[in-house]
Design an enzyme around this catalytic site. Structure first.
Site, PDB file in Angstrom:
ATOM      1  N   SER A   1       0.863  -1.112  -0.130  1.00 55.52           N
ATOM      2  CA  SER A   1      -0.120   0.017  -0.122  1.00 55.52           C
ATOM      3  C   SER A   1       0.696   1.117  -0.193  1.00 55.52           C
ATOM      4  O   SER A   1       2.112   1.209   0.372  1.00 55.52           O
ATOM      5  CB  SER A   1      -0.958  -0.086   1.152  1.00 55.52           C
ATOM      6  OG  SER A   1      -1.510   1.174   1.489  1.00 55.52           O
TER       7      SER A   1
ATOM      8  N   TYR B   1      -2.192  -1.214  10.260  1.00 56.20           N
ATOM      9  CA  TYR B   1      -2.155  -1.327   8.933  1.00 56.20           C
ATOM     10  C   TYR B   1      -0.767  -1.160   8.377  1.00 56.20           C
ATOM     11  O   TYR B   1      -0.130  -1.716   7.496  1.00 56.20           O
ATOM     12  CB  TYR B   1      -3.235  -0.578   8.302  1.00 56.20           C
ATOM     13  CG  TYR B   1      -3.363  -0.678   6.900  1.00 56.20           C
ATOM     14  CD1 TYR B   1      -4.010  -1.950   6.246  1.00 56.20           C
ATOM     15  CD2 TYR B   1      -3.271   0.180   5.932  1.00 56.20           C
ATOM     16  CE1 TYR B   1      -4.217  -2.119   4.834  1.00 56.20           C
ATOM     17  CE2 TYR B   1      -3.302  -0.017   4.511  1.00 56.20           C
ATOM     18  CZ  TYR B   1      -3.969  -1.018   4.138  1.00 56.20           C
ATOM     19  OH  TYR B   1      -3.915  -1.213   2.640  1.00 56.20           O
TER      20      TYR B   1
HETATM   21  N1  LIG Z   1      -8.839  -0.369  -0.803  1.00 53.11           N
HETATM   22  C1  LIG Z   1      -7.589   0.504  -0.910  1.00 53.11           C
HETATM   23  O1  LIG Z   1      -7.745   1.730  -0.745  1.00 53.11           O
HETATM   24  C2  LIG Z   1      -6.202  -0.221  -0.915  1.00 53.11           C
HETATM   25  C3  LIG Z   1      -5.218   0.709  -1.014  1.00 53.11           C
HETATM   26  C4  LIG Z   1      -3.846  -0.016  -1.163  1.00 53.11           C
HETATM   27  C5  LIG Z   1      -3.624  -1.321  -0.967  1.00 53.11           C
HETATM   28  N2  LIG Z   1      -4.645  -1.958  -0.618  1.00 53.11           N
HETATM   29  C6  LIG Z   1      -4.394  -3.344  -0.297  1.00 53.11           C
HETATM   30  O2  LIG Z   1      -5.082  -4.112  -1.139  1.00 53.11           O
HETATM   31  C7  LIG Z   1      -5.435  -5.523  -0.886  1.00 53.11           C
HETATM   32  C8  LIG Z   1      -7.033  -5.685  -1.297  1.00 53.11           C
HETATM   33  O3  LIG Z   1      -7.692  -4.721  -0.754  1.00 53.11           O
HETATM   34  P1  LIG Z   1      -9.351  -4.351  -1.174  1.00 53.11           P
HETATM   35  O4  LIG Z   1      -9.589  -2.965  -0.657  1.00 53.11           O
HETATM   36  O5  LIG Z   1      -9.450  -4.766  -2.419  1.00 53.11           O
HETATM   37  O6  LIG Z   1     -10.009  -5.390   0.152  1.00 53.11           O
HETATM   38  P2  LIG Z   1     -11.274  -5.963   0.336  1.00 53.11           P
HETATM   39  O7  LIG Z   1     -11.890  -5.920   1.800  1.00 53.11           O
HETATM   40  O8  LIG Z   1     -12.307  -5.504  -0.645  1.00 53.11           O
HETATM   41  O9  LIG Z   1     -11.231  -7.646  -0.221  1.00 53.11           O
HETATM   42  C9  LIG Z   1     -10.513  -8.205   0.709  1.00 53.11           C
HETATM   43  C10 LIG Z   1     -10.588  -9.839   0.088  1.00 53.11           C
HETATM   44  O10 LIG Z   1      -9.733 -10.538   1.054  1.00 53.11           O
HETATM   45  C11 LIG Z   1     -10.313 -11.573   1.802  1.00 53.11           C
HETATM   46  N3  LIG Z   1      -9.813 -11.967   2.917  1.00 53.11           N
HETATM   47  C12 LIG Z   1      -9.778 -11.266   4.188  1.00 53.11           C
HETATM   48  N4  LIG Z   1      -8.796 -12.033   5.129  1.00 53.11           N
HETATM   49  C13 LIG Z   1      -8.597 -13.010   4.455  1.00 53.11           C
HETATM   50  C14 LIG Z   1      -7.794 -14.120   4.730  1.00 53.11           C
HETATM   51  N5  LIG Z   1      -7.399 -14.535   6.055  1.00 53.11           N
HETATM   52  N6  LIG Z   1      -7.493 -15.290   3.995  1.00 53.11           N
HETATM   53  C15 LIG Z   1      -7.889 -15.095   2.569  1.00 53.11           C
HETATM   54  N7  LIG Z   1      -8.746 -14.157   2.206  1.00 53.11           N
HETATM   55  C16 LIG Z   1      -8.988 -13.376   2.987  1.00 53.11           C
HETATM   56  C17 LIG Z   1     -11.881 -11.410   1.943  1.00 53.11           C
HETATM   57  O11 LIG Z   1     -12.782 -12.056   1.900  1.00 53.11           O
HETATM   58  C18 LIG Z   1     -11.927 -10.246   0.722  1.00 53.11           C
HETATM   59  O12 LIG Z   1     -12.357 -11.045  -0.514  1.00 53.11           O
HETATM   60  C19 LIG Z   1      -5.183  -5.547   0.756  1.00 53.11           C
HETATM   61  O13 LIG Z   1      -4.049  -6.095   0.917  1.00 53.11           O
HETATM   62  C20 LIG Z   1      -5.109  -4.048   0.970  1.00 53.11           C
HETATM   63  O14 LIG Z   1      -4.442  -3.730   2.065  1.00 53.11           O
HETATM   64  C21 LIG Z   1      -6.021  -1.505  -0.423  1.00 53.11           C
END
Ligand SMILES: NC(=O)c1ccc[n+]([C@@H]2O[C@H](COP(=O)([O-])OP(=O)(O)OC[C@H]3O[C@@H](n4cnc5c(N)ncnc54)[C@H](O)[C@@H]3O)[C@@H](O)[C@H]2O)c1
Length: 386
Positions: free
Chosen positions: A261, A274
């Site tokens: 991130s 985080y």
């Molecule tokens: N959303 C943002 O703004 C953002 C920004 C930068 C980085 N990220 C990173 O991108 C990645 C995805 O984020 P997102 O916003 O799409 O998340 P999200 O919450 O929309 O989706 C996360 C998915 O991970 C699954 N999950 C959660 N815990 C799990 C586990 N223990 N084992 C297997 N699956 C699991 C959930 O069921 C879900 O389908 C994450 O690593 C997040 O930190 C997100």
């Protein structure tokens, strides 16, 4: 010199995949008119030399192969004989029908082909960034395992993609990335059905924000377990298979990519659990990259900016926009739109990050075979590296 262990089947499969792909994307098959061909590779046992075995297999395979890309699938661990199917896609490979093809020139290789015929695993692939990554990888010709705790969501997405493609292009597998047993079972299934994995995207992540003065330890540990330890566990079980795929040719590049991130590159106010975990994944990325380079496994991180259109931010009930409005985090904001505009204004390029932006970074990392251990920002200029 390495030797087979008692985990024979799970060692043979990646070796065969490595042998048939042999670092040049695809087994190439000459003219062969039989509907299916049985090729006896001989038997191997615990203690046999891997290098010597691979040499014998290579000779036998060379006798009927030349230059067409086919998709290998390894199936049938329950049978006394390991069955190795070939096809131009997963379904053909499983039926072993691909070898009946009469082929011409090897297909040309363009930038969009970077992941074509690759086997990919995307953890957290059922929704959000993961779902977008899954859709793009399938569009670019990869076979994708949608690995998520939310099995129903993963299956729904796989069904949709397979229905659209009219062949099997994705499969759902339930996994909890915080559990060694669960990740091992997932890898065993992928190896049993596909022989190995070329691209492992460690994307599953969670966020619990909160002040260091008041945050419960269990919330801190929950975030650390999924976002940091989960990446360690996934790499631990993916790397040995990838190393075996590389062994026959020593030219078989595979990729492990963690979705970190922008909060892995700079601190995040009242969001330490985080940011700490995401910084940590970059430390792991650099360290794993140093170790795994000898197996041609590249390990890199992608650092996206805020995915403002994704469920984490935009969910109408529990999304961050709603939460931040309620908490008064953005001074003067009277609506969700005000909160959104405030976050967009922090980005020099004026908008949130999308999965289309993230996939470009992933394709770059896979295509680039002269880089490892990097953290690639995709933040619209919000974070600039020194
Ligand atoms: N959303 C943002 O703004 C953002 C920004 C930068 C980085 N990220 C990173 O991108 C990645 C995805 O984020 P997102 O916003 O799409 O998340 P999200 O919450 O929309 O989706 C996360 C998915 O991970 C699954 N999950 C959660 N815990 C799990 C586990 N223990 N084992 C297997 N699956 C699991 C959930 O069921 C879900 O389908 C994450 O690593 C997040 O930190 C997100």
């Amino acid at each position: 010199m390495s030797t087979f262990t008692d985990n024979l089947a799970f060692e043979i499969a990646p070796l065969l995949r490595g042998l048939t792909f042999d670092g040049k994307k695809g087994l190439i098959v000459h003219r062969c008119e039989a509907k299916s061909v049985a090729l006896n590779l001989g038997s191997v046992g615990e203690g046999d030399s891997i290098e010597e075995t691979v040499k014998v297999w290579r000779q036998k395979l060379d006798e009927f192969t030349s230059t067409y890309r086919l998709w290998p699938a390894v199936i049938g661990f329950d049978h006394p004989d390991l069955q190795f199917g070939l096809g131009t896609n997963y379904d053909e490979a499983v039926r072993g029908e691909g070898v009946s093809m009469v082929v011409g020139l090897a297909p040309s290789f363009t930038r969009d082909d970077v992941v074509r015929d690759s086997v990919a695993i995307v953890t957290g692939g059922a929704q959000g960034f993961g779902e977008g990554i899954v859709r793009s990888l399938v569009e670019y010709g990869a076979f994708v395992w949608i690995a998520d705790m939310n099995e129903a969501g993963a299956k729904k997405l796989a069904d949709e993609l397979n229905w659209e493609a009219c062949i099997t292009v994705a499969k759902a597998v339930q996994v909890n990335v915080t559990s060694e047993e669960s990740v091992k079972a997932m890898m065993d299934r992928v190896v049993a059905e596909c022989g190995g994995v070329d691209l492992f995207i460690s994307n599953a992540g969670v966020l619990r924000s909160g002040s260091v003065k008041t945050m419960d330890l269990k919330d801190f540990q929950f975030v650390t377990d999924v976002d940091y330890t989960g990446f360690f566990i996934c790499t631990k079980f993916a790397a040995p298979t990838m190393a075996l795929q590389n062994l026959p040719s020593r030219a078989y590049y595979t990729d492990i990519i963690t979705i970190s991130s922008k909060s892995g590159l700079e601190g995040s106010n009242k969001n330490g659990a985080y940011a700490g975990a995401k910084f940590g994944t970059i430390g792991l990325t650099q360290s794993f990259a140093l170790e795994l380079v000898e197996d041609n496994i590249k390990v890199n991180a992608v650092c996206p900016g805020n995915f403002l259109d994704g469920p984490l931010w935009s969910d109408p009930e529990k999304g961050l926009f709603v939460q931040y409005l309620a908490a008064g985090k953005v001074p003067g904001a009277k609506s969700v739109e005000d909160v959104r505009r405030s976050y967009e204004s922090k980005v020099p390029m004026g908008r949130g990050c999308t999965t289309a932006d993230v996939i470009k970074a992933i394709l770059y990392i896979v295509e680039q075979t002269y880089e490892t251990g990097q953290a690639v920002p995709v933040t619209g200029g919000q974070v600039m590296l020194n």
